[in-house]
Design an enzyme around this catalytic site. Structure first.
Site, PDB file in Angstrom:
ATOM      1  N   ASP A   1     -11.932  -6.974  -0.922  1.00  0.00           N
ATOM      2  CA  ASP A   1     -12.599  -8.406  -0.891  1.00  0.00           C
ATOM      3  C   ASP A   1     -13.920  -7.930  -0.320  1.00  0.00           C
ATOM      4  O   ASP A   1     -14.236  -7.146   0.420  1.00  0.00           O
ATOM      5  CB  ASP A   1     -11.839  -9.240   0.005  1.00  0.00           C
ATOM      6  CG  ASP A   1     -11.508  -8.809   1.376  1.00  0.00           C
ATOM      7  OD1 ASP A   1     -12.363  -9.201   2.312  1.00  0.00           O
ATOM      8  OD2 ASP A   1     -10.435  -7.883   1.617  1.00  0.00           O
TER       9      ASP A   1
ATOM     10  N   LYS B   1     -14.582  -2.968   6.750  1.00  0.00           N
ATOM     11  CA  LYS B   1     -13.796  -3.752   8.110  1.00  0.00           C
ATOM     12  C   LYS B   1     -12.241  -3.587   7.444  1.00  0.00           C
ATOM     13  O   LYS B   1     -11.768  -4.172   6.484  1.00  0.00           O
ATOM     14  CB  LYS B   1     -14.448  -4.988   8.178  1.00  0.00           C
ATOM     15  CG  LYS B   1     -14.088  -6.265   7.127  1.00  0.00           C
ATOM     16  CD  LYS B   1     -14.213  -7.471   7.696  1.00  0.00           C
ATOM     17  CE  LYS B   1     -13.383  -7.956   8.886  1.00  0.00           C
ATOM     18  NZ  LYS B   1     -12.254  -8.656   8.296  1.00  0.00           N
ATOM     19  N   ASP B   2     -11.440  -3.219   8.555  1.00  0.00           N
ATOM     20  CA  ASP B   2      -9.946  -3.101   8.264  1.00  0.00           C
ATOM     21  C   ASP B   2      -9.258  -4.056   9.721  1.00  0.00           C
ATOM     22  O   ASP B   2      -9.862  -4.330  10.548  1.00  0.00           O
ATOM     23  CB  ASP B   2      -9.562  -1.999   7.987  1.00  0.00           C
ATOM     24  CG  ASP B   2      -9.578  -1.084   9.056  1.00  0.00           C
ATOM     25  OD1 ASP B   2     -10.166  -1.264  10.203  1.00  0.00           O
ATOM     26  OD2 ASP B   2      -8.618   0.311   9.088  1.00  0.00           O
ATOM     27  N   MET B   3      -8.109  -3.719   9.549  1.00  0.00           N
ATOM     28  CA  MET B   3      -7.181  -4.202  10.956  1.00  0.00           C
ATOM     29  C   MET B   3      -6.456  -3.032  11.479  1.00  0.00           C
ATOM     30  O   MET B   3      -5.649  -3.165  12.365  1.00  0.00           O
ATOM     31  CB  MET B   3      -6.503  -5.403  10.277  1.00  0.00           C
ATOM     32  CG  MET B   3      -7.295  -6.403   9.775  1.00  0.00           C
ATOM     33  SD  MET B   3      -6.033  -7.602   9.203  1.00  0.00           S
ATOM     34  CE  MET B   3      -5.208  -8.338  10.588  1.00  0.00           C
ATOM     35  N   GLU B   4      -6.612  -1.760  11.273  1.00  0.00           N
ATOM     36  CA  GLU B   4      -6.035  -0.598  11.808  1.00  0.00           C
ATOM     37  C   GLU B   4      -6.882   0.582  12.081  1.00  0.00           C
ATOM     38  O   GLU B   4      -6.383   1.376  13.009  1.00  0.00           O
ATOM     39  CB  GLU B   4      -4.932  -0.116  10.724  1.00  0.00           C
ATOM     40  CG  GLU B   4      -3.847  -1.344  10.596  1.00  0.00           C
ATOM     41  CD  GLU B   4      -4.034  -2.216   9.552  1.00  0.00           C
ATOM     42  OE1 GLU B   4      -3.780  -3.333   9.416  1.00  0.00           O
ATOM     43  OE2 GLU B   4      -4.939  -1.875   8.579  1.00  0.00           O
TER      44      GLU B   4
ATOM     45  N   GLU C   1       0.932  -1.157  -0.007  1.00  0.00           N
ATOM     46  CA  GLU C   1      -0.143   0.162  -0.074  1.00  0.00           C
ATOM     47  C   GLU C   1       0.736   1.092  -0.153  1.00  0.00           C
ATOM     48  O   GLU C   1       0.373   2.141  -0.543  1.00  0.00           O
ATOM     49  CB  GLU C   1      -0.979  -0.072   1.072  1.00  0.00           C
ATOM     50  CG  GLU C   1      -2.117  -1.079   1.170  1.00  0.00           C
ATOM     51  CD  GLU C   1      -2.851  -1.517   2.600  1.00  0.00           C
ATOM     52  OE1 GLU C   1      -3.613  -1.962   2.651  1.00  0.00           O
ATOM     53  OE2 GLU C   1      -2.140  -0.891   3.679  1.00  0.00           O
TER      54      GLU C   1
ATOM     55  N   THR D   1      -6.319  -0.905   2.480  1.00  0.00           N
ATOM     56  CA  THR D   1      -7.388  -1.691   1.765  1.00  0.00           C
ATOM     57  C   THR D   1      -8.247  -2.387   3.002  1.00  0.00           C
ATOM     58  O   THR D   1      -8.048  -2.110   4.117  1.00  0.00           O
ATOM     59  CB  THR D   1      -6.697  -2.752   1.112  1.00  0.00           C
ATOM     60  OG1 THR D   1      -5.780  -3.477   1.954  1.00  0.00           O
ATOM     61  CG2 THR D   1      -5.913  -2.500  -0.058  1.00  0.00           C
TER      62      THR D   1
END
Length: 264
Positions: free
Chosen positions: A222, A196-199, A33, A113
């Site tokens: 996705d 939804k993400d992770m950060e 990214e 992303t």
């Protein structure tokens, strides 16, 4: 991180009324990214001698000037043991904290992303500006602690960016897993999330703590409620969707150039 109002802390209100934005911090999670943006803005990697981060931290910083803005792009780097991107909330919070303290940005852009929900209208390659953030995997079933765990908060409002760039807007839910357990799914539905993400929520938590406006630009790799396995679809689309993310972030930075926080 709501827009400045009479009941906000004085330092946040003063920041909103200050002059043109001059320092932008871009926080990303993955090298894939980061590199297109490094190229787009012609940033250079800080050398070991230039490093502002504590010794031992794998965090990487790129910096340079672009259209009247000084841009610092940071990512948590590679895990020293396993050599993979240091993704997730812990790494994101740490590098955001250190960067705010050391770089004093006027504005943070968390670019990355994300998974999207077709039930909410998301499609592969869509780019969203997050209106709200929350966690979906911090389950604390005790009164008040439950709200703390969810950590729901508004992001810094940027109505002029949304209108000027015609970006999609949706709520963002954050957790430390790529897949989605039944518990996560229930929480994400409660968060009314489109992506939804992770950060993101971790970056938002730190930014709010230090009264630094932050916006969240997320591109869909996705479809979480789709037919394909999440990991397979994520890897299949990562490169192409990163190009859409690169374009969107460039447009946001171009819009920011020469403007004040209150103009966004």
């Amino acid at each position: 991180m709501a827009p400045p109002s009479s009941d906000q802390p004085a330092d946040a209100a003063e920041a909103a009324g200050a002059g043109a934005i001059s320092k932008v911090l871009v926080v990303v999670a993955m090298q894939t990214e980061a590199l297109p943006l490094v190229t787009k803005f012609q940033l250079v990697e800080a050398t070991t001698e230039e490093s502002i981060f504590p010794k031992g931290a794998p965090w990487t910083r790129f910096h340079g000037d672009y259209k009247g803005l000084h841009i610092d792009l940071v990512w948590p780097g590679k895990d020293p043991l396993l050599g993979v991107d240091s993704i997730g909330t812990v790494s994101a919070a740490l590098v955001t904290y250190a960067s705010i303290q050391l770089l004093k940005p006027d504005l943070i852009i968390n670019a990355g992303t994300a998974g999207g929900f077709k039930a909410r209208g998301a499609g592969i390659g869509d780019v969203y500006l997050a209106s709200d953030v929350a966690f979906h995997d911090r389950r604390i079933p005790i009164p008040v602690f439950d709200s703390y765990g969810i950590g729901a908060r508004k992001t810094f409002a940027t109505p002029n960016i949304v209108k000027g760039l015609n970006l999609k807007v949706g709520k963002l839910s954050t957790g430390d897993s790529l897949d989605m357990s039944p518990h996560d799914e229930s929480a994400i539905l409660s968060n009314d999330a489109t992506v939804k993400d992770m950060e993101g929520a971790a970056v938002a938590y730190v930014a709010e703590m230090f009264s630094t406006p932050a916006i969240f630009v997320k591109a869909v790799t996705d479809i979480v409620d789709g037919e394909k396995p999440t990991a397979e679809e994520f890897l299949q689309n990562l490169i192409s969707v990163t190009m859409a993310l690169d374009q969107a972030v460039t447009e946001v930075v171009d819009f920011i150039s020469g403007k004040c926080i209150s103009d966004l």
